[in-house]
Design a protein around this motif. Structure first.
Motif, PDB file in Angstrom:
ATOM      1  N   SER A 162      -9.624  16.525 -18.861  1.00  9.83           N
ATOM      2  CA  SER A 162     -10.858  16.983 -18.218  1.00  9.83           C
ATOM      3  C   SER A 162     -12.100  16.494 -18.961  1.00  9.83           C
ATOM      4  CB  SER A 162     -10.863  18.514 -18.134  1.00  9.83           C
ATOM      5  OG  SER A 162     -10.782  19.072 -19.431  1.00  9.83           O
ATOM      6  N   SER A 163     -11.938  15.470 -19.794  1.00  9.43           N
ATOM      7  CA  SER A 163     -13.062  14.989 -20.599  1.00  9.43           C
ATOM      8  C   SER A 163     -14.106  14.219 -19.800  1.00  9.43           C
ATOM      9  CB  SER A 163     -12.560  14.114 -21.749  1.00  9.43           C
ATOM     10  OG  SER A 163     -11.990  12.911 -21.249  1.00  9.43           O
TER      11      SER A 163
ATOM     12  N   PHE B  52      -7.439  14.360 -15.187  1.00  6.54           N
ATOM     13  CA  PHE B  52      -6.533  13.213 -15.091  1.00  6.54           C
ATOM     14  C   PHE B  52      -5.392  13.406 -16.072  1.00  6.54           C
ATOM     15  CE2 PHE B  52     -10.743  11.835 -13.905  1.00  6.54           C
ATOM     16  CZ  PHE B  52     -10.512  11.155 -12.722  1.00  6.54           C
ATOM     17  N   GLY B  53      -4.195  13.014 -15.666  1.00  6.71           N
ATOM     18  CA  GLY B  53      -3.023  13.112 -16.520  1.00  6.71           C
ATOM     19  C   GLY B  53      -1.905  12.279 -15.930  1.00  6.71           C
TER      20      GLY B  53
ATOM     21  N   ASP C 124      -6.075  11.061  -9.146  1.00  3.13           N
ATOM     22  CA  ASP C 124      -7.164  11.277  -8.195  1.00  3.13           C
ATOM     23  C   ASP C 124      -8.326  12.045  -8.803  1.00  3.13           C
ATOM     24  OD1 ASP C 124      -5.837  13.696  -8.397  1.00  3.13           O
ATOM     25  OD2 ASP C 124      -5.981  14.159  -6.272  1.00  3.13           O
ATOM     26  N   GLY C 125      -8.074  12.854  -9.806  1.00  2.54           N
ATOM     27  CA  GLY C 125      -9.146  13.504 -10.540  1.00  2.54           C
ATOM     28  C   GLY C 125      -9.572  14.870 -10.061  1.00  2.54           C
TER      29      GLY C 125
ATOM     30  N   PHE D 269     -20.371  13.404  -9.047  1.00  2.00           N
ATOM     31  CA  PHE D 269     -20.225  13.624  -7.608  1.00  2.00           C
ATOM     32  C   PHE D 269     -19.262  14.741  -7.238  1.00  2.00           C
ATOM     33  CE2 PHE D 269     -19.116  12.453  -3.213  1.00  2.00           C
ATOM     34  CZ  PHE D 269     -20.404  12.437  -2.698  1.00  2.00           C
ATOM     35  N   SER D 270     -18.463  15.198  -8.175  1.00  2.00           N
ATOM     36  CA  SER D 270     -17.561  16.302  -7.858  1.00  2.00           C
ATOM     37  C   SER D 270     -17.769  17.427  -8.867  1.00  2.00           C
ATOM     38  CB  SER D 270     -16.093  15.839  -7.845  1.00  2.00           C
ATOM     39  OG  SER D 270     -15.698  15.427  -9.136  1.00  2.00           O
ATOM     40  N   LEU D 271     -17.191  18.573  -8.581  1.00  2.00           N
ATOM     41  CA  LEU D 271     -17.410  19.752  -9.411  1.00  2.00           C
ATOM     42  C   LEU D 271     -16.614  19.723 -10.703  1.00  2.00           C
ATOM     43  CD1 LEU D 271     -17.351  22.394  -6.555  1.00  2.00           C
ATOM     44  CD2 LEU D 271     -19.349  21.523  -7.757  1.00  2.00           C
ATOM     45  N   GLY D 272     -15.529  18.997 -10.744  1.00  2.00           N
ATOM     46  CA  GLY D 272     -14.708  18.898 -11.934  1.00  2.00           C
ATOM     47  C   GLY D 272     -13.529  17.988 -11.691  1.00  2.00           C
TER      48      GLY D 272
END
Length: 90
Positions: A45-46, A57-58, A63-64, A51-54
Motif C-alpha cells: 500500500s506504499s 499491490f501484491g 490492479d491496485g 485518482f483512487s481512494l487507495g
C-alpha cells in the motif's frame, strides 16, 4: 501530488500512471518484465494514488484498487456526492 495541481480526471490518470511506473522502477532490479512484476508486487500500500481512494499491490494483485466509496446523484446540486464512508475491498 497531481491532485493539488489540477482536478482534471485525465491529468490525474496520467500522473498516476507516471508516478506508479516510477515507484515500480525504483524497486526493480532490472528493467524487464519479470523484475517490474516483482517490483509492483512489492509495493503493497506504499503507492499513494491521485485518482483512487487507495491501492494495494501484491503477488497476483496487480490492479491496485483497495478502497471504494459509494456515491449517488443529488438532484439539489445536479452532481454526484459520496453517500458512505470509504470501504476496503479485496
Amino acid at each position: 501530488l497531481c491532485y493539488k495541481l489540477t482536478n482534471s480526471a485525465g491529468t490525474m490518470r496520467y500522473c498516476d500512471a507516471l508516478f506508479f511506473l516510477k515507484a515500480a522502477l525504483d524497486r526493480a532490479a532490472r528493467v524487464d518484465a519479470a523484475s517490474l512484476q516483482t517490483a509492483v508486487e512489492s509495493l503493497g500500500s506504499s503507492f499513494e494514488p491521485a485518482f483512487s481512494l487507495g491501492d494495494f499491490f501484491g503477488p497476483g494483485r496487480h490492479d491496485g484498487a483497495s478502497v471504494i466509496r459509494l456515491d449517488a446523484f443529488d438532484d439539489g446540486c445536479a452532481c454526484f456526492k459520496y453517500v458512505g464512508p470509504p470501504t476496503p475491498i479485496g
